[in-house]
Motif scaffolding. Structure first.
Motif: not given
Length: 417
Positions: A175-180
């Motif tokens: 999740r954090s990777t996609f958002v970042a």
């Protein structure tokens, strides 16, 4: 005459320098494009664990991108030609970046599916818009390098996405990777606003008409280019989809050794693409016709790749890697000019439509190639026949580009030749 040529060369250099920021931004956009389209495959194992998704559900999610992406290729060029490549490029980039961000906030299968569909819509702008920009603002003898660089960016995006995205997901979660990644990508938009292609084209072209869809489809050169592009994509999708499996299961490499080998092959492919585009431009500046320079590169590249694929089918443990390296060189040379052909044949006014139609047909190889390879491997128990079939398609690409396409010049859309 000498002064005139020198003066023209000086003007070309100045024009290319002025266009350089736009070209760099297009390369970055294409790199991000391939990072974003491939990052869900990296997250698939995590999604399977976290949400208990079946292989069938994951397969639908992974293919959903191509539903909208391929379908919209056939119409996106029309929007690019009518509303402007700069504007459509910005809107498409915004759409696919926001789809990436919102993928990180997805709460279930339906949301993920919707975001993959939106991602395909946004990314469908990339090739029609970028090709129109290159056709409008670069002379013929500069398009080889530009298109070679763009082709290399596709490989770099896949490589960076695989290694960088994989490390980020392992450390911070999917999740954090996609958002970042999505939010960081948005920094491209203000840069595009500042350094997008100038309003006045650098090179003037004498177009023979705008080129409606029906007029383009009546051209023999279009079908030659579309067939050649399809064959080029068959080779690329064959390697992208099955090379890791082949290296691990048939050549018995470890996962780490496979990653190094596959990564090295894509580096060779990308560097060859840039070198081929630069060399063809040099030949054109020295007096060769675009038809001769571009077709020679296609013939040599496709032929080398086809012979190397046959070699892979029969290679020993000592020789298969050399065959793959030769195939990567051939692939890089063959793919350097796929969009350069279209940009010249369509002319700047019809480049969006032509490239959209050509790329839409070519992407059907992504549906056929990986699936056919899987069937052949299951049927025979090894890759020899699959390599032979890929070689046939690849050799067909050489004939399509060299014989299916006539003289490389702006098309007279009043003619059905």
């Amino acid at each position: 005459m000498t002064f005139s040529r020198r003066d023209q060369a000086t003007g070309d250099i100045a024009a290319l320098r002025a266009f350089a920021p736009t070209l760099i931004l297009l390369v970055i956009a294409l790199l991000i494009n391939y990072v974003d389209r491939g990052n869900l495959a990296l997250a698939a194992p995590l999604l399977k664990i976290e949400w208990g998704m079946s292989a069938s559900q994951l397969g639908i999610l992974l293919s959903a991108f191509f539903w909208t992406y391929t379908a919209l290729q056939f119409v996106m060029g029309l929007f690019v030609d009518r509303w402007g490549a700069n504007r459509m490029m910005a809107l498409g980039f915004l759409a696919w970046s926001m789809a990436t961000v919102l993928t990180g906030a997805a709460m279930g299968f339906i949301t993920l599916l919707a975001m993959r569909l939106v991602l395909g819509v946004g990314e469908s702008v990339m090739f029609p818009a970028s090709s129109k920009i290159l056709a409008q603002h670069l002379p013929e003898h500069a398009r080889g390098f530009a298109n070679g660089l763009m082709n290399a960016a596709m490989r770099w995006g896949s490589a960076i996405g695989t290694f960088g995205g994989g490390l980020l997901m392992a450390r911070y979660g999917w999740r954090s990777t996609f958002v970042a990644i999505g939010l960081a990508s948005l920094l491209w938009l203000p840069a595009w606003s500042r350094w997008k292609a100038p309003a006045t084209p650098v090179a003037k072209h004498a177009d023979a008409g705008m080129g409606t869809f029906s007029a383009i489809l009546r051209q023999r050169n279009f079908w030659g280019a579309a067939s050649g592009h399809f064959c080029a994509n068959y080779l690329v999708y064959f390697l992208m989809s099955w090379l890791p499996y082949y290296l691990v299961h048939e050549r018995h490499l470890s996962m780490s050794a496979m990653s190094v080998a596959a990564g090295a092959l894509w580096v060779v492919d990308s560097l060859t693409s840039i070198a081929t585009g630069t060399l063809t431009d040099f030949c054109i500046r020295c007096g060769a016709t675009p038809t001769f320079a571009r077709k020679c590169a296609m013939a040599l590249g496709f032929s080398l790749a086809a012979v190397s694929l046959v070699g892979c089918a029969f290679a020993s443990e000592r020789t298969y890697l050399a065959c793959l390296i030769a195939c990567a060189i051939g692939s890089g040379a063959a793919n350097a000019g796929t969009f350069a052909f279209a940009q010249t044949l369509a002319g700047p006014h019809a480049a969006g439509r032509w490239v959209g139609l050509q790329n839409g047909i070519a992407n059907m190889a992504g549906v056929l190639g990986p699936a056919l390879t899987g069937v052949l491997v299951d049927w025979t128990g090894h890759f020899a026949v699959a390599f032979a079939v890929a070689a046939v398609f690849t050799l067909g690409g050489a004939f399509a580009w060299c014989l299916g396409v006539d003289k490389l010049q702006v098309t007279d859309f009043g003619s059905s030749k």
